[in-house]
Design a protein around this motif. Structure first.
Motif, PDB file in Angstrom:
ATOM      1  N   SER A  35       0.644  -1.027   0.275  1.00 31.75           N
ATOM      2  CA  SER A  35       0.072  -0.022  -0.152  1.00 31.75           C
ATOM      3  C   SER A  35       0.807   1.699  -0.054  1.00 31.75           C
ATOM      4  CB  SER A  35      -1.406   0.329   0.641  1.00 31.75           C
ATOM      5  OG  SER A  35      -1.606   1.490   1.011  1.00 31.75           O
ATOM      6  N   CYS A  36       1.428   1.345   0.776  1.00 36.93           N
ATOM      7  CA  CYS A  36       2.122   2.730   1.268  1.00 36.93           C
ATOM      8  C   CYS A  36       3.520   2.540   0.629  1.00 36.93           C
ATOM      9  CB  CYS A  36       2.079   3.958   2.474  1.00 36.93           C
ATOM     10  SG  CYS A  36       3.991   1.802   3.885  1.00 36.93           S
ATOM     11  N   GLU A  37       3.998   1.574   0.208  1.00 35.84           N
ATOM     12  CA  GLU A  37       5.514   1.600  -0.256  1.00 35.84           C
ATOM     13  C   GLU A  37       6.727   2.683   0.923  1.00 35.84           C
ATOM     14  OE1 GLU A  37       6.579   0.459  -4.028  1.00 35.84           O
ATOM     15  OE2 GLU A  37       4.190   0.833  -5.112  1.00 35.84           O
ATOM     16  N   GLY A  39       7.101   1.966   4.586  1.00 35.23           N
ATOM     17  CA  GLY A  39       7.470   1.273   5.670  1.00 35.23           C
ATOM     18  C   GLY A  39       6.666   2.073   7.279  1.00 35.23           C
ATOM     19  N   VAL A  40       5.414   2.244   6.841  1.00 27.30           N
ATOM     20  CA  VAL A  40       4.139   2.902   7.444  1.00 27.30           C
ATOM     21  C   VAL A  40       2.829   2.368   7.627  1.00 27.30           C
ATOM     22  CG1 VAL A  40       2.711   4.697   7.964  1.00 27.30           C
ATOM     23  CG2 VAL A  40       5.237   4.965   6.693  1.00 27.30           C
ATOM     24  N   GLY A  42       2.351  -1.261   6.754  1.00 28.25           N
ATOM     25  CA  GLY A  42       2.130  -2.885   7.343  1.00 28.25           C
ATOM     26  C   GLY A  42       1.903  -4.223   6.267  1.00 28.25           C
ATOM     27  N   THR A  43       1.118  -3.115   5.791  1.00 30.72           N
ATOM     28  CA  THR A  43       0.183  -3.880   4.447  1.00 30.72           C
ATOM     29  C   THR A  43       1.424  -5.959   4.232  1.00 30.72           C
ATOM     30  OG1 THR A  43      -1.216  -2.789   3.504  1.00 30.72           O
ATOM     31  CG2 THR A  43      -0.997  -4.295   2.194  1.00 30.72           C
ATOM     32  N   LEU A  72       9.863  -6.220   6.440  1.00 31.46           N
ATOM     33  CA  LEU A  72       8.163  -5.474   5.646  1.00 31.46           C
ATOM     34  C   LEU A  72       9.477  -4.730   4.777  1.00 31.46           C
ATOM     35  CD1 LEU A  72       7.013  -2.881   7.788  1.00 31.46           C
ATOM     36  CD2 LEU A  72       6.124  -4.074   6.994  1.00 31.46           C
ATOM     37  N   CYS A  74       9.158  -3.565   1.342  1.00 28.35           N
ATOM     38  CA  CYS A  74       8.678  -2.455   0.750  1.00 28.35           C
ATOM     39  C   CYS A  74      10.019  -1.981   1.099  1.00 28.35           C
ATOM     40  CB  CYS A  74       7.723  -1.957   0.882  1.00 28.35           C
ATOM     41  SG  CYS A  74       7.221  -0.895   1.957  1.00 28.35           S
TER      42      CYS A  74
HETATM   43 FE1  FES Z   1       3.312  -0.084   3.656  1.00 34.25          FE
HETATM   44 FE2  FES Z   1       5.162  -2.013   2.861  1.00 34.25          FE
HETATM   45  S1  FES Z   1       3.872  -1.115   1.753  1.00 34.25           S
HETATM   46  S2  FES Z   1       4.220  -1.034   4.786  1.00 34.25           S
END
Ligand code: FES
Length: 87
Positions: A35-37, A39-40, A42-43, A72, A74
């Motif tokens: 999702s965020c790429e 590190g925020v 947790g996906t 994580l 990403c």
């Molecule tokens: Fe959000 Fe890795 S995609 S922490």
């Protein structure tokens, strides 16, 4: 760089400097949900079976980071030459 083995997928990839584990896995067709790429969120959390992650995220607690059994993908990298992930 370092090596990442995706044990359940039976594939191993080299992760170059400046490349994320996520991107390296994608080159061999292994998709991790993201999702965020950054590190925020947790996906992209994966379980670590062997090796020591170099945690670069702000999602895991210090205790979780010290346990070295989750990463994580990403943003985080490896302190060891090889990481084995349960993916
Ligand atoms: Fe959000 Fe890795 S995609 S922490």
């Amino acid at each position: 760089g370092f090596e990442v083995e995706a044990r359940r997928s039976g594939k191993t990839v080299q992760v170059a400097e400046g490349q994320s584990i996520l991107d390296a896995l994608a080159t061999v067709g292994i998709k991790v949900e993201i999702s965020c790429e950054q590190g925020v969120c947790g996906t992209c959390l994966c379980d670590v079976l062997e090796g020591e992650p170099d945690h670069r995220d702000v999602y895991l607690t210090d205790e979780e980071k010290a346990a070295n059994d989750q990463i994580l993908v990403c943003c985080s990298r490896a302190r060891t030459k090889k990481l084995v992930l349960d993916i």
